[in-house]
Structures are given as C-alpha cells and as structure tokens.
Design a protein around this motif. Structure first.
Motif, PDB file in Angstrom:
ATOM      1  N   GLY B 233       0.952  -1.161   0.073  1.00 40.94           N
ATOM      2  CA  GLY B 233       0.224   0.138   0.060  1.00 40.94           C
ATOM      3  C   GLY B 233       0.709   0.878   0.201  1.00 40.94           C
ATOM      4  N   GLY B 234       2.430   0.736   0.390  1.00 42.59           N
ATOM      5  CA  GLY B 234       2.540   2.550   0.837  1.00 42.59           C
ATOM      6  C   GLY B 234       1.636   3.879   1.211  1.00 42.59           C
ATOM      7  N   PRO B 235       2.577   4.337   2.050  1.00 39.66           N
ATOM      8  CA  PRO B 235       1.724   5.854   2.987  1.00 39.66           C
ATOM      9  C   PRO B 235       0.150   5.800   2.337  1.00 39.66           C
ATOM     10  N   ASP B 236      -0.093   6.078   0.556  1.00 39.77           N
ATOM     11  CA  ASP B 236      -1.315   5.979   0.573  1.00 39.77           C
ATOM     12  C   ASP B 236      -2.257   5.155   0.086  1.00 39.77           C
ATOM     13  N   GLY B 237      -1.445   4.260   0.569  1.00 40.53           N
ATOM     14  CA  GLY B 237      -2.015   2.507   0.305  1.00 40.53           C
ATOM     15  C   GLY B 237      -3.126   2.275   2.129  1.00 40.53           C
ATOM     16  N   VAL B 238      -2.632   2.655   3.334  1.00 38.59           N
ATOM     17  CA  VAL B 238      -2.539   2.718   4.859  1.00 38.59           C
ATOM     18  C   VAL B 238      -4.054   2.302   5.247  1.00 38.59           C
ATOM     19  N   MET B 239      -4.395   0.909   5.634  1.00 36.72           N
ATOM     20  CA  MET B 239      -6.257   0.886   5.934  1.00 36.72           C
ATOM     21  C   MET B 239      -6.477   0.975   7.538  1.00 36.72           C
ATOM     22  N   ILE B 240      -7.360   0.719   7.752  1.00 35.87           N
ATOM     23  CA  ILE B 240      -7.497   0.780   9.241  1.00 35.87           C
ATOM     24  C   ILE B 240      -6.211  -0.589  10.139  1.00 35.87           C
ATOM     25  N   GLY B 241      -6.998  -1.773   9.698  1.00 38.77           N
ATOM     26  CA  GLY B 241      -6.528  -3.020  10.099  1.00 38.77           C
ATOM     27  C   GLY B 241      -5.295  -2.434  10.396  1.00 38.77           C
ATOM     28  N   ASN B 242      -4.270  -2.402   9.074  1.00 36.22           N
ATOM     29  CA  ASN B 242      -2.944  -1.764  10.043  1.00 36.22           C
ATOM     30  C   ASN B 242      -3.009  -0.759  10.881  1.00 36.22           C
ATOM     31  N   LEU B 243      -3.661   0.077  11.439  1.00 37.39           N
ATOM     32  CA  LEU B 243      -3.789   0.875  12.881  1.00 37.39           C
ATOM     33  C   LEU B 243      -4.146   0.232  13.818  1.00 37.39           C
ATOM     34  N   ILE B 244      -5.325  -0.582  13.522  1.00 38.38           N
ATOM     35  CA  ILE B 244      -5.948  -2.245  14.977  1.00 38.38           C
ATOM     36  C   ILE B 244      -4.247  -2.437  15.139  1.00 38.38           C
ATOM     37  N   GLN B 245      -3.202  -3.412  13.729  1.00 35.35           N
ATOM     38  CA  GLN B 245      -2.496  -3.873  14.405  1.00 35.35           C
ATOM     39  C   GLN B 245      -1.617  -2.971  14.764  1.00 35.35           C
ATOM     40  N   LYS B 246      -1.298  -1.761  14.880  1.00 33.79           N
ATOM     41  CA  LYS B 246      -0.327  -1.465  15.469  1.00 33.79           C
ATOM     42  C   LYS B 246      -0.773  -1.154  17.228  1.00 33.79           C
ATOM     43  N   VAL B 251       2.217   0.642  19.029  1.00 36.95           N
ATOM     44  CA  VAL B 251       1.833   1.462  19.902  1.00 36.95           C
ATOM     45  C   VAL B 251       1.652   1.404  21.144  1.00 36.95           C
ATOM     46  N   ASN B 252       1.060  -0.182  20.946  1.00 44.01           N
ATOM     47  CA  ASN B 252       0.979  -1.379  22.919  1.00 44.01           C
ATOM     48  C   ASN B 252       0.192  -0.450  23.346  1.00 44.01           C
ATOM     49  N   ASN B 253      -0.773   0.418  22.440  1.00 45.77           N
ATOM     50  CA  ASN B 253      -2.268   0.373  23.013  1.00 45.77           C
ATOM     51  C   ASN B 253      -3.241  -0.894  22.451  1.00 45.77           C
ATOM     52  N   TRP B 254      -3.795  -1.486  23.715  1.00 42.00           N
ATOM     53  CA  TRP B 254      -4.627  -2.902  23.568  1.00 42.00           C
ATOM     54  C   TRP B 254      -5.792  -2.264  23.500  1.00 42.00           C
ATOM     55  N   PRO B 255      -6.277  -1.565  24.282  1.00 39.77           N
ATOM     56  CA  PRO B 255      -8.163  -1.128  24.201  1.00 39.77           C
ATOM     57  C   PRO B 255      -8.578  -0.113  23.862  1.00 39.77           C
ATOM     58  N   MET B 256      -7.463   0.910  22.554  1.00 44.31           N
ATOM     59  CA  MET B 256      -7.820   1.218  21.600  1.00 44.31           C
ATOM     60  C   MET B 256      -7.506   0.665  20.603  1.00 44.31           C
TER      61      MET B 256
END
Lengths: 366, 287
Positions: B233-246, B251-256
């Motif tokens: 994806g590169g920077p343009d192709g980041v999806m919500i799944g990537n954020l959740i995984q992070k 990021v180590n913020n499981w509740p988020m």
C-alpha cells in the motif's frame, strides 16, 4: 402430401445430432386452426420436430414454413410461435401477473392496457384471484395454466405444447385435456401438441402424426388412425389390436379373400392396396369388434370356436383372452357391460367369437 | 411430543461441537474485545475502570475516521472489481463449458491454493519498480523510466485484493448461475427476448443471490485486511487494519485497538445491512 391451405409446412426436413439422425426427411402440412398432435414413444423425434418449429434447434436440411414464411435463420424470439414447456418454465422470481405479462414488453402498451390483457387471460384460465401470487406457490395444474396464458396473451399464430400434461395426475390431466380442447376452440389458434400418451392424442387432436425413428408412420384423424391403421406398428401403438397371419387367395373389386390361420377364409375390403393372390398379409381385428357368446350366434358373417382363458372385469367393460386353435397369441376381446352384468363365470370353457368383414383391417406388412 | 422433543435434542447435540467452537472462538474473544475497549492502557498494564475515552478519541481525531473511510472505499473498490471480473468467468463456466466443469472451477480458484502472503509477494514482483510490468513496458520502449504508481498505492492494494479473493466470488456466483433452469432461458427467448434482455430479466435477477454472497464474502474480510496494505500500500494505501495491528503491536495500546476493531465491525455491519435492504428493495422493484 401437400395441401393448399397448409399453415405450417415441413419440407424434407432432416436433423442430425452429430452422426445421429433425429429427423429423417419429414414433409408434413398442418392447416390453420388445427389441433395437431405428434405422437410417439421417447426418442422418436417428436420433441425435436417441435423445437425446430420453435427455433431452438436449426434444421440440418430442408425448410419449415409458417404462414408462408420460411423460418431458416429466424431466431426463436422473432418467430410467430409460442411454446408451453414440459416443466412449464414459470419464472420463479416473478409473480403470476408478471409471468403472464412477460412477453408484452415489446409491445409498449400502457400500464392500464397491459393490466386489462392480463386480467382477461387470468379470466380465461380461470385463475382470476391469483394475479399477485408468487409463481413458486402454485400447484402443477395452476402452473400449467399460467404457462398457457403467458403464451396465449401474445396471440401467436401457432402454440406449441411439449407434453404439457405429463406432470399432472390422472384426474387433473383429464380435466385439463377437456379445458385445453375448449380453449383451442375459443382462441382459434393452431396448436401443435407433443405427447407419448395415445389416449391423450386421441381425445384432443384433429389430426395425429404417429412418429417413430425420426419419421412419421401415418398422419390421420383419431378415427382414421384407430379404424384404418396402415401398419402393424401404428395399429399396436394406438389401442390394442389382434393380429392374424393370412394369405390372399383371390382379389375382386377391392375385396380380398384371405385364408387366415385359425380363423378360416374371410373376405375383407382392401381398397387400392397393391395385393395379388399368394401375398402374405396381416389381418387385424380390434378387441371390441368381436362378439363373444357361449353358443354359435346367427347373423354375423364369421364365427370361430375358442377357449376362454382369462377374464378381467373393468367396470364399464370387461376384457377376455380367448385362445383359438392355430393362433399363437391369445385373442383379446373387449365387451361393454350393458345392463346388469353377472359375475364372470368359470374360465376355461368353450366360447364363440364372431365378427363381420367390416371389422377386418388388412395390413400389408407381416 | 416426545418424538419432537428428542428430535430437537438431537439437532442440538449434532450442533453442539460447532456451538462450542463458536462460543470459544468467536463469542469469548468478542466479549473480551468489548470489555477491553472500555479500559485504558497504563504503561504495560491496564486501568480497568470503565471509560468511553477511547471511543471519544476515535471520533474526535480525524485520522481514525479518514482511515476507516479509506478502508471501506478501497475494499469496496476491490469488491466491485472482483465481482465484475469474476461474474463473466462464472457465467462462462456455467453456460458454455459442457465437459470438465470441475476442472475449470479448480483452475480458476488455483491462486487460492497458494499462501496469502505468497500471493501478495507475487504481486509485488509483478508491480514493482523493476518488476514484470515495468521491465516489459521499458523493453518494448513504451516508457522510459519505471511507472511508480504501480506499487505502493491504493491501486496495488485493490488489484491484489481482487486477485486474492477471486475464488470467493467465483464459487457462489457459479453455483447460482449453474442452477438456473435452462428452460427458463428458452422460455424468455420464446416470449420475445433477445440475448441482452434475457440476461437482464432472467439470468441476472436469478443469479443475484450469488452476486450478493460474493459481495459480502469479499467486502467483509478485505475491509479489515492489513497484510496487503502493509506490503503493497505505501503511505497512500494504509488501511484501518494496519492501525489496529499497530495498536496491538508497536503502539501498545490494546484498549484503543479493541475500540477501533469494534468501530470497524459496526461500520461493516451497518453497510452490510444497508446493502441487503437495498438489494431487496431493488429486487422487489424489478419484479
């Protein structure tokens, strides 16, 4: 056979599926407004002939004319025919009204006009309350009527019916036969009807083509087929027939004197059949043309003594099987049970079979 | 009565292995996720006091909404692409292949036989800076330097997803096309429809259930996908799944992460419901 008033004409039509010849040089004429049946056992080519008329199969050679127009190259959706399919092919995602109106799309009618036409059709098929029912909620008989209405609303020149009553139970089938016949008289459209049920063909048709192995054996009215079959095959396909072997001894004025195994010498009309003294022929007599008596009766031309083998009481008539000396197969005899019929008496007793020369059909093939 | 009761009992006892697995594998983690989404991350531990702070943050910070929207858009595009590409294939096998149908189906679902990661890497090879497409185009002299938009873009993710999930589209659409009674098509022709009208009035409406299941089968899992966007994806192709995984990783913020997962799930559920109602409505209008 050519008729000037032929509405549908098959001219030397052949159909091959690969190497298999399904239709073998058929030429046939059907007149306007006729209820015409194609009768035969499965694989005889009757359905292929119908599908070629509808345009679902192309002719391999020959030509089909409908109302004078050659049909080669005309796709099914441009032919002036409509079909009632064997399984009715009711569209499951549409309701009854939309099924019936399906073919009207091209005519660009106003909604009101179209609704009127559908209402008329629902009236005609006696399902006026069913317009909004789902197609999947209907019984076999109802689906059959809707398939009819869906085709008839387009006022086709020819209606094709592919064993439309085959899936119905006996009682409903008999009722639908009468309705179908009445409907055809009402709308005056030429019907071409495919069936393997000889009784159904006899009940419904103006004329019947008896088919076998890709060709027709005889085309005639129901009475003609039953009373004057041209071959053993036709005679045994329509109803029951007793066959006897015989030899022509002399011919005079269209009447032949034939020596028949087991029956003795009989005289019978043979018309213009090309027969000579010495020819072997088949003498055919329908079961109900015999008179069955205990003693030798007066008044009938021919009698022969036999032994009653077997009897079955079927309500309005009874069937008997009589063995005659010199005849290999037992002879079937059918009698109407007029008046109060007594129990059939002990079997294996001597009886007399009598008939006259009008009952005899002479067939050239043996 | 007795019979009925034992019948019911038997049905449940037959279902029980599935029910147990469903309970353990789906309901329990789901419950944990819901509970956790109301917690707060404190260093390496959790503050278990229930709070809606995570949900507030998710709605306030534009990044989450933007990523969610982009995810839905991208997987929507992938779904539409897949269904549009696979429908003709399923149609072809259902109506024009008469022998060895199963072989055709197996061949069409062949990509599905390799690992998901492998498929993604294969596309990386195809779409890459000096990948198959670029070197081919340069060799025949159509372009002078490699096309950069091929890889690390939304298009790359959409192409890869469409390919990777093709089997899920072909199979249900093939099944619904295959079971259409051929005499219905003949009847439509007999009643005056040419090939196009016949397709629109009979084939398409009758295959709609297959199209709908294909759509849902692809849309639901691809929205939350994170492997393909991460790799292609590169920077343009980041999806919500990537954020959740992070959230669960770096990021180590499981509740988020839990909160975002639940928001994603609710969005998908809502879109699915709207889709179902809409198709139902359209189908009623057609007939």
């Amino acid at each position: 056979m050519t008729q000037d008033n032929a509405f549908i004409s098959f001219r030397n039509v052949n159909k091959f599926f690969g190497k298999y010849q399904a239709i073998d040089d058929v030429s046939l004429d059907i007149s306007h407004g006729e209820f015409f049946s194609l009768l035969g056992s499965s694989g005889c080519g009757k359905t292929t002939l119908l599908r070629m008329l509808a345009g679902f199969e192309a002719v391999s050679s020959g030509e089909i004319y409908i109302d004078g127009q050659p049909m080669s190259g005309v796709p099914p959706h441009h032919r002036p025919v409509n079909m009632v399919f064997q399984n009715y092919a009711i569209f499951p995602h549409l309701n009854v009204r939309d099924n019936i109106a399906y073919g009207l799309r091209k005519q660009k009618l106003s909604r009101a006009k179209r609704n009127d036409m559908v209402d008329d059709m629902l009236e005609l098929i006696k399902l006026p309350e069913y317009g909004d029912h789902k197609a999947t909620q209907l019984s076999g008989g109802q689906r059959q009527r809707i398939a009819l209405a869906r085709a008839l609303i387009l006022k086709p020149k020819v209606l094709l019916l592919d064993e439309p009553l085959g899936a119905l139970d006996k009682q409903l089938r008999e009722q639908m036969q009468l309705e179908l016949r009445a409907l055809q008289k009402t709308v005056g459209i030429t019907f071409v009807f495919v069936t393997h049920d000889q009784e159904e063909a006899l009940t419904l048709s103006d004329r019947i083509a008896v088919m076998s192995e890709g060709r027709y054996l005889q085309v005639d009215t129901p009475t003609g087929l039953y009373e004057n079959p041209v071959s053993r095959e036709v005679a045994s396909f329509i109803g029951t027939m007793n066959f006897f072997d015989g030899t022509v001894t002399s011919i005079k004025d269209g009447n032949a004197v034939i020596k028949v195994d087991g029956l003795g010498e009989v005289s019978a009309p043979v018309g213009t059949m090309p027969l000579m003294a010495g020819n072997t022929v088949t003498v055919a007599i329908r079961p109900e043309k015999f008179l069955l008596t205990d003693d030798k009766p007066d008044g009938l031309q021919y009698s022969v003594k036999g032994q009653l083998n077997n009897a079955a009481y079927l309500g309005e008539r009874s069937h008997y099987y009589v063995s005659i000396e010199g005849v290999s197969q037992p002879t079937a005899v059918s009698t109407q049970n007029r008046g109060r019929t007594k129990e059939i008496e002990a079997q294996n007793r001597p009886v007399w079979l009598s008939w006259d020369s009008a009952a005899i059909v002479v067939l050239k093939d043996v | 009565m007795m019979l009925q009761k034992s019948e019911t009992l038997r049905a449940y006892s037959l279902l029980s292995p599935t029910l147990i697995i469903m309970a353990i594998g789906i309901l329990v983690p789901f419950g944990i996720l819901i509970v956790m989404s109301f917690w707060t991350q404190v260093g390496f531990g959790f503050d278990m006091t229930p709070t809606v702070a995570n949900y507030e943050m998710a709605t306030e910070r534009p990044i989450y909404g933007a990523l969610l929207k982009r995810s839905l858009w991208m997987s929507g595009m992938a779904t539409v692409t897949t269904v549009l590409l696979c429908y003709p294939m399923a149609y072809f096998v259902a109506f024009h292949v008469h022998r060895n149908k199963m072989l055709w189906i197996v061949l069409m679902t062949l990509p599905f036989w390799t690992s998901y990661l492998l498929r993604v890497f294969a596309w990386k090879v195809v779409l890459g800076y000096d990948g198959v497409i670029n070197s081919a185009l340069m060799n025949i002299g159509l372009i002078e330097k490699p096309l950069e938009f091929l890889l690390y873009s939304q298009a790359a993710v959409i192409i890869t997803l469409a390919h990777a999930w093709a089997a899920f589209a072909i199979l249900p659409m093939y099944v619904s096309l295959e079971k259409i009674d051929r005499s219905l098509l003949e009847a439509a022709t007999d009643l005056g429809d040419g090939p196009v009208m016949r397709f629109l009035r009979i084939t398409l409406p009758l295959s709609l259930p297959g199209v709908m299941s294909a759509t849902l089968l692809i849309f639901i899992p691809t929205t939350g996908d994170y492997i393909t966007p991460a790799l292609l994806g590169g920077p343009d192709g980041v999806m919500i799944g990537n954020l959740i995984q992070k959230q669960f990783g770096a990021v180590n913020n499981w509740p988020m992460g839990a909160t975002l997962a639940i928001i994603l799930m609710l969005s998908i559920a809502m879109i699915t419901l709207v889709f179902l109602f809409a198709t139902n409505f359209v189908r009623k209008r057609i007939s």
